[in-house]
Write an enzyme that holds these catalytic residues in place. Structure first.
Site, mmCIF file in Angstrom:
data_model
loop_
_atom_site.group_PDB
_atom_site.id
_atom_site.type_symbol
_atom_site.label_atom_id
_atom_site.label_comp_id
_atom_site.label_asym_id
_atom_site.label_seq_id
_atom_site.Cartn_x
_atom_site.Cartn_y
_atom_site.Cartn_z
ATOM 1 N N ALA A 1 0.821 -1.215 0.000
ATOM 2 C CA ALA A 1 0.000 0.000 0.000
ATOM 3 C C ALA A 1 0.855 1.264 0.000
ATOM 4 O O ALA A 1 0.440 2.291 -0.537
ATOM 5 C CB ALA A 1 -0.954 0.002 1.189
ATOM 6 N N THR A 2 2.038 1.205 0.592
ATOM 7 C CA THR A 2 2.904 2.388 0.575
ATOM 8 C C THR A 2 3.215 2.780 -0.865
ATOM 9 O O THR A 2 3.062 3.945 -1.258
ATOM 10 C CB THR A 2 4.225 2.110 1.330
ATOM 11 N N THR B 1 9.832 -7.221 -12.579
ATOM 12 C CA THR B 1 9.310 -8.573 -12.745
ATOM 13 C C THR B 1 8.237 -8.870 -11.711
ATOM 14 O O THR B 1 8.438 -8.610 -10.523
ATOM 15 C CB THR B 1 10.460 -9.593 -12.614
ATOM 16 N N CYS C 1 4.595 1.821 12.038
ATOM 17 C CA CYS C 1 5.625 2.516 11.278
ATOM 18 C C CYS C 1 6.175 3.702 12.024
ATOM 19 O O CYS C 1 7.247 4.196 11.728
ATOM 20 C CB CYS C 1 5.059 2.960 9.938
HETATM 21 C C1 LIG Z 1 -0.248 -0.902 6.566
HETATM 22 C C2 LIG Z 1 -0.792 0.300 5.925
HETATM 23 C C3 LIG Z 1 -0.126 0.922 4.865
HETATM 24 C C4 LIG Z 1 1.210 0.433 4.362
HETATM 25 O O1 LIG Z 1 1.047 -0.738 3.658
HETATM 26 P P1 LIG Z 1 2.329 -1.596 3.192
HETATM 27 O O2 LIG Z 1 1.728 -2.640 2.335
HETATM 28 O O3 LIG Z 1 2.917 -2.130 4.455
HETATM 29 O O4 LIG Z 1 3.233 -0.694 2.465
HETATM 30 C C5 LIG Z 1 -0.709 2.025 4.288
HETATM 31 N N1 LIG Z 1 -1.875 2.496 4.725
HETATM 32 C C6 LIG Z 1 -2.551 1.944 5.739
HETATM 33 C C7 LIG Z 1 -3.857 2.495 6.149
HETATM 34 C C8 LIG Z 1 -2.029 0.824 6.369
HETATM 35 O O5 LIG Z 1 -2.695 0.297 7.396
#
Ligand SMILES: *Cc1c(COP(=O)(O)O)cnc(C)c1O
Length: 396
Positions: free
Chosen positions: A73-74, A247, A333
């Site tokens: 998600a980052t 990839t 984080c």
């Molecule tokens: C965990 C989280 C992220 C980061 O996701 P990753 O896959 O670890 O990079 C971003 N946004 C929210 C709301 C999250 O809970």
């Protein structure tokens, strides 16, 4: 020594054994590169990726062509926010987000500010939800993107996404702006998500919050009405229709799809079970004096409980609980930093109260017996800390 009970499902979750099973053949037997079009090794991997892409897209009512695989998600948030800013800057340089967003949204926004973009960080009400009228007032002719998360990773509150989608649609100009992006890392597999019904143009997903592997996620980007333009942030071999070179990580993608499927199959029943466990925990903590719930009481993720404990030292509270339960006081984080949670600060908490807060993330493998043990441990810790404070006050 046995490890503490894991109650940190918002930070990450264990990979479901069924997901591991689905992934295994793609490390060894079906190891081909999905981009190898000249032989069967490539075709097998490509077929697995295609099927996974379809199933993940279907989970949010998108089409497979609208999904771009990312490392999580980052990266999806970075691609959405920076990718839109770069593609639309001729139409406007204003973005809107919320003070309680994940740092993976806030930091790309701050980065864009340094480049000359303007960002409005909307406040939240004391219950953690945004005020739609405030959002509407913030939207300007040069607003290119509105980014509001689906479910908060600290206090679990669910923003009124469908209403926000309607608002963005209503205010949308001929050029198709503002677009609506949502970080749905915490929501996927836990609440119904439908990008069509909710009017969402971009959505960030990740596998490791729903019992899938770490290091894989996706960005949904709408292809029609409007067609979202994105500037890629990773350049190279032109994978993912040029949107994200590199990839494809076949085992992770297969695991992601399996995790999504498992979560959707059990979503309603699991939400009820988690809500029950949450309520069970809260009903035991609530009678303690000066313990309060953070975030809206009902509009929240089923497995989330976030409480503030007035009058105790936050560090001591976490230390006291350390052997009993794996919990955090804020986002994983930022737990290496000593700053108080920006989310709790946005609710209006003092630094002290923000520090003295506990985030319980109840997940698929937690049991009632575990919740009872944690409740007992938390109550004992809070009471002994308060007693110690009273006593030291008395001695002084
Ligand atoms: C965990 C989280 C992220 C980061 O996701 P990753 O896959 O670890 O990079 C971003 N946004 C929210 C709301 C999250 O809970």
């Amino acid at each position: 020594m046995s490890r503490p009970i894991y109650l940190d499902a918002h930070a990450t979750t264990p990979v479901d054994p069924q997901v591991v099973q689905a992934m295994l053949p793609f490390f060894t037997e079906h190891f081909g590169n999905p981009a190898s079009i000249t032989h069967a090794y490539g075709w097998e991997a490509e077929a697995a990726v295609k099927s996974a892409r379809q199933r993940i897209a279907a989970a949010i009512n998108a089409t497979p062509e609208e999904m771009v695989f990312t490392s999580g998600a980052t990266e999806a948030n970075n691609l959405a926010i920076k990718g839109v800013a770069e593609a639309y800057f001729a139409q406007g340089r204003h973005l809107i987000t919320v003070q309680t967003e994940h740092s993976a949204v806030l930091d790309p926004c701050r980065y864009l500010e340094a480049l000359g973009f303007e960002v409005t960080y909307l406040p939240v009400r004391p219950d953690g939800l945004i005020d739609l009228a405030e959002l509407e007032a913030a939207i300007r002719p040069d607003t290119i993107l509105v980014s509001v998360m689906a479910a908060n990773n600290e206090i679990g509150v669910l923003q009124p996404l469908a209403e926000i989608g309607q608002l963005c649609c209503r205010l949308r100009q001929g050029s198709g702006i503002p677009l609506l992006h949502s970080d749905a890392a915490q929501a996927l597999g836990k609440l119904p998500l439908d990008v069509q019904a909710m009017g969402i143009d971009l959505m960030s997903l990740t596998a490791h919050k729903l019992y899938g592997p770490k290091g894989i996620g996706a960005l949904y980007g709408r292809r029609r009405q409007p067609r979202v333009r994105l500037a890629p942030q990773l350049h190279g071999g032109g994978h993912e229709r040029g949107m994200r070179s590199g990839t494809l990580y076949t085992p992770q993608i297969v695991g992601f799809a399996k995790a999504v499927e498992l979560a959707l199959e059990t979503m309603t029943a699991e939400a009820e079970r988690l809500q029950g466990l949450r309520q069970h925990l809260w009903s035991q903590l609530q009678p303690l004096p000066a313990v309060r719930l953070n975030g809206h009481p009902t509009r929240r993720l089923p497995g989330n409980l976030n409480v503030s404990v007035a009058g105790v030292d936050g560090q001591a509270l976490l230390l006291g609980l350390r052997t009993i339960a794996a919990v955090s006081s804020g986002a994983a984080c930022s737990s290496t930093s000593t700053a108080p949670s920006h989310v709790l600060k946005a609710l209006g908490h003092s630094d002290e109260l923000a520090y003295a807060s506990l985030r319980f993330g109840i997940g698929r493998f937690n049991t009632t017996a575990e919740i009872d043990r944690v409740a007992k441990g938390a109550i004992a810790t809070i009471q002994s800390l308060r007693q110690a404070t009273d006593l030291s006050g008395y001695v002084r």
